[in-house]
Every structure is written in C-alpha cells, then in structure tokens.
Design an enzyme around this catalytic site. Structure first.
Site, PDB file in Angstrom:
ATOM      1  N   ASN A   8      -4.015 -27.836   1.896  1.00  0.00           N
ATOM      2  CA  ASN A   8      -4.384 -26.303   1.464  1.00  0.00           C
ATOM      3  C   ASN A   8      -6.244 -26.562   0.789  1.00  0.00           C
ATOM      4  O   ASN A   8      -5.853 -27.347  -0.022  1.00  0.00           O
ATOM      5  CB  ASN A   8      -3.308 -26.764  -0.068  1.00  0.00           C
ATOM      6  CG  ASN A   8      -3.262 -25.131   0.145  1.00  0.00           C
ATOM      7  OD1 ASN A   8      -4.122 -24.266   0.059  1.00  0.00           O
ATOM      8  ND2 ASN A   8      -1.976 -24.146  -0.663  1.00  0.00           N
ATOM      9  N   ALA A   9      -6.297 -25.819   1.384  1.00  0.00           N
ATOM     10  CA  ALA A   9      -7.777 -25.778   0.479  1.00  0.00           C
ATOM     11  C   ALA A   9      -7.929 -25.442  -0.748  1.00  0.00           C
ATOM     12  O   ALA A   9      -9.018 -25.726  -1.312  1.00  0.00           O
ATOM     13  CB  ALA A   9      -8.540 -24.318   1.806  1.00  0.00           C
TER      14      ALA A   9
ATOM     15  N   TYR B 203      -1.638 -16.796   1.970  1.00  0.00           N
ATOM     16  CA  TYR B 203      -1.788 -17.530   1.366  1.00  0.00           C
ATOM     17  C   TYR B 203      -1.849 -18.373   0.944  1.00  0.00           C
ATOM     18  O   TYR B 203      -0.156 -18.096   0.412  1.00  0.00           O
ATOM     19  CB  TYR B 203      -3.063 -16.584  -0.056  1.00  0.00           C
ATOM     20  CG  TYR B 203      -3.970 -17.646   0.007  1.00  0.00           C
ATOM     21  CD1 TYR B 203      -5.800 -18.072   0.349  1.00  0.00           C
ATOM     22  CD2 TYR B 203      -3.990 -18.677  -1.761  1.00  0.00           C
ATOM     23  CE1 TYR B 203      -6.299 -18.488  -0.382  1.00  0.00           C
ATOM     24  CE2 TYR B 203      -4.654 -19.479  -1.988  1.00  0.00           C
ATOM     25  CZ  TYR B 203      -6.099 -19.305  -1.018  1.00  0.00           C
ATOM     26  OH  TYR B 203      -7.095 -20.009  -1.992  1.00  0.00           O
TER      27      TYR B 203
ATOM     28  N   CYS C 204     -28.120  -6.952   9.320  1.00  0.00           N
ATOM     29  CA  CYS C 204     -29.550  -6.806   8.087  1.00  0.00           C
ATOM     30  C   CYS C 204     -28.959  -6.106   7.080  1.00  0.00           C
ATOM     31  O   CYS C 204     -28.560  -4.839   7.236  1.00  0.00           O
ATOM     32  CB  CYS C 204     -30.480  -6.496   8.518  1.00  0.00           C
ATOM     33  SG  CYS C 204     -32.087  -6.746   7.871  1.00  0.00           S
TER      34      CYS C 204
ATOM     35  N   HIS D 211      -8.487 -12.376   0.768  1.00  0.00           N
ATOM     36  CA  HIS D 211      -7.513 -10.820   0.616  1.00  0.00           C
ATOM     37  C   HIS D 211      -6.452 -10.533   0.140  1.00  0.00           C
ATOM     38  O   HIS D 211      -5.813  -9.552   0.676  1.00  0.00           O
ATOM     39  CB  HIS D 211      -8.870  -9.812   0.976  1.00  0.00           C
ATOM     40  CG  HIS D 211      -8.253 -10.379   3.176  1.00  0.00           C
ATOM     41  ND1 HIS D 211      -8.575 -11.133   3.978  1.00  0.00           N
ATOM     42  CD2 HIS D 211      -7.483 -10.137   3.660  1.00  0.00           C
ATOM     43  CE1 HIS D 211      -8.716 -11.199   4.701  1.00  0.00           C
ATOM     44  NE2 HIS D 211      -7.786 -11.129   5.201  1.00  0.00           N
TER      45      HIS D 211
END
Length: 344
Positions: A50-51, A80, A180, A75
């Site tokens: 898990n990050a 998550y 850009c 988000h």
C-alpha cells in the site's frame, strides 16, 4: 534511481506498467535501487504494498529516491486502500462495512493534494494543460507551431523550457500534438497566430485546440482540482456549467459535459476549438480562447487569490489582457449596481 509507486498485486512488470523490476519487499527495493545507482544503471522498481504505508516507511528511513512517482486514486476514496489493509482485506471491508471503509480511506488520504499545493498558482494565471493537435498529420506543422509558441510566449520561462524539452525528447505518437501550460492572454494570441499561419500556408492543415480536465475553471472535484478552496467553494458545481455556456456563446466548435472519476464525484466540461485559416475562426478563437481560461481566473479571484485578481485587472506577468465583468470580490453594492472605472 527511480522508485515507483506501490503495486496492489503480485503482477509481473511489463513495458506498460512503468516497472522494469519487481521487488518482494521495500527493503529489497531500496537495496536494488542503491546497487543500480552506484553502477549508474537506470532502473524502475515496483514494490507490492500500500503506497500510503510504503511512503511512511521510506520517510522514516534514511533512504531518499531521486524520483518518486505515484498513480494512486487520490481523488476517489472508494478506490483508495486504507492504511494497514491488503488489497484483499480492503475488498472485504468495502463489502461488509462501506461507511467504515470510506472513513478509513479518507483518513489515509492525508497528504495534501498536489493541485492545491503546487498547481493552483498556475490556475490563478489561467494556466492549465492547453493542447493542440495538427490534423494534417505532418510533423512539420508541429515544428512550426512550436516555433510560434516560443515567439508568442517569449520570456515565459515555463513555456520556453517545456517546448524546448518536449520538441527534443518526446516522440510523436499518433497525430502530431503538444500540451503546454500557456496562461490567460497567451492562448488567445497563440490561437490567432496559428490561424494566421494556416492562412499564410506555413501550417498545411487544420489545428484543433483543447485542454485537460486538470483545469482551472471547467471542473468541480472536491477531492482533487477544487479541494481546499479558500472561500469554501470546493463543491460549487456552477463553474463547469458556466464554462460550458460561456464557451458555447463564444463560438467553440464542441462542448462536452461529462462525469469524471466516480459517478457523482465530479463534473467536467471539455472543449474543442478549430483553427482552419478562415476569418470566422479568427472570431471564434479570439472569444473562446478568452472565455475558456478567463472564467478560471475569475473563479480563483472570487476565492480570494490576489494573483488571479491581478490577472483579471490586466496586471498579469505575461499579458495586459483584462476581464471586464463585475468582479464578485468587490462589495455587494458595487456588484449589484455595476462597478465603475477599471471594473467596467
């Protein structure tokens, strides 16, 4: 040395997964990273875990990767993984106690979002990922458009640095295109210059302008683009609809209103504007390339950002264009009855 985001499953690394090696533990990943750094050998390393937990462990250690990348769904709390849970345990909790899952997931999402921390100052200038695509499929058209971008945005180090890096290092995939972070005023000048280049024959085909949903004005997403607004307007969904209406009134060629991320979590408007060398395109581009980024400046000015107010009043870093509408950060009596002077 590049330590990638944590994986949620024991998948083998592939050419598209972003990892060239898969480590069984964080300690193994760090050891492998250090060995390859010493040998000056580039490598990307995936770690199963898990990050949210992996990053805490790295922060507590003496190891600091040169580059750290993550693509977690920050988000979307339903996607998550809560801290301390494996992917399998999280799936079970999601089924058995959805409210607890959402609470724990939101508690885990405690790192401040990168939009509010890093990108929003650019939004205040009307900057966002502005795109153009050369429909001729001729790489020379992209080269000419890059030259025009550097000419129009001379002195804007953000644009100059990116264009020079991109044209040197990014291969063309599909049709020639560029993205850009041009700001309010710059995009209008650029769009009109591209249309003129098509008239003159320097660009051989039509050019389509668009932008990303990571945007200053066309999205409401309280867990990402519009989180932690100073005026508490994280959930105000008027902005994307106002953006779409303004762009339609300005003569854009296509507007799309769509859901983003989980259904009901966010609303976004996409836009396309065409440069084909005609006088009509001049009129459409001049108006739509103003409204599309301009309403983003207004949005952030109303939220209280002084830099956005400065841009709206013609005091931007790279443009003297201003936005002449009743600006809502003025006292109510001035807005109601029509402000005078520089706000008219």
């Amino acid at each position: 040395m590049w330590l990638t985001k944590a994986h949620t499953s024991q998948e083998a690394p592939t050419s598209t997964s972003g990892s060239s090696s898969l480590a069984p533990t964080l300690e193994d990943a760090i050891k492998l990273a250090k060995e390859n750094a010493t040998a000056k050998k580039p490598i990307s390393i995936g770690v199963v875990g898990n990050a949210a937990d992996i990053y805490e462990k790295v922060l507590a250690s003496d190891f600091r990767p040169d580059i750290c990348s993550e693509m977690c769904p920050c988000h979307d709390p339903i996607s998550y993984l809560p801290s301390g849970y494996t992917a399998e345990e999280a799936d079970e909790l999601k089924i058995n106690d959805r409210d607890k899952y959402l609470h724990l997931a939101r508690e885990t999402m405690k790192i401040k979002g990168f939009v509010a921390e890093y990108i929003r100052p650019l939004f205040c200038e009307g900057r966002e990922p502005f795109r153009w695509t050369c429909l001729s499929r001729d790489p020379e058209d992209l080269k000419v458009s890059d030259d025009i971008a550097l000419e129009i945005c001379k002195g804007d180090k953000l644009v100059e640095r990116w264009i020079n890096l991109a044209r040197k290092n990014l291969p063309i995939e599909g049709m020639p295109a560029r993205v850009c972070y041009m700001g309010f005023g710059e995009r209008k000048k650029f769009g009109l210059a591209i249309n003129q280049a098509i008239k003159d024959g320097r660009i051989k085909g039509t050019v389509a302008f668009s932008r990303d949903n990571l945007d200053s004005d066309s999205i409401v997403n309280p867990t990402f683009e519009s989180e932690n607004m100073p005026d508490g307007g994280d959930y105000i969904s008027d902005w994307p609809y106002l953006n779409g209406l303004l762009d339609c009134a300005a003569g854009c060629d296509l507007i799309a209103i769509q859901q983003n991320y989980s259904m009901g979590e966010a609303v976004h408007t996409g836009v396309t504007m065409i440069a084909d060398g005609t006088e009509e395109a001049d009129r459409r581009l001049a108006t739509c390339l103003t409204t599309d980024s301009g309403i983003g400046v207004i949005r952030h000015a109303q939220a209280g950002y002084q830099s956005a107010k400065d841009v709206a009043n013609g005091k931007g870093k790279f443009t003297t264009d201003s936005i002449k509408v009743p600006l809502w950060w003025q006292p109510a009596e001035k807005v109601t009855f029509g402000p005078k002077g520089k706000y008219r």
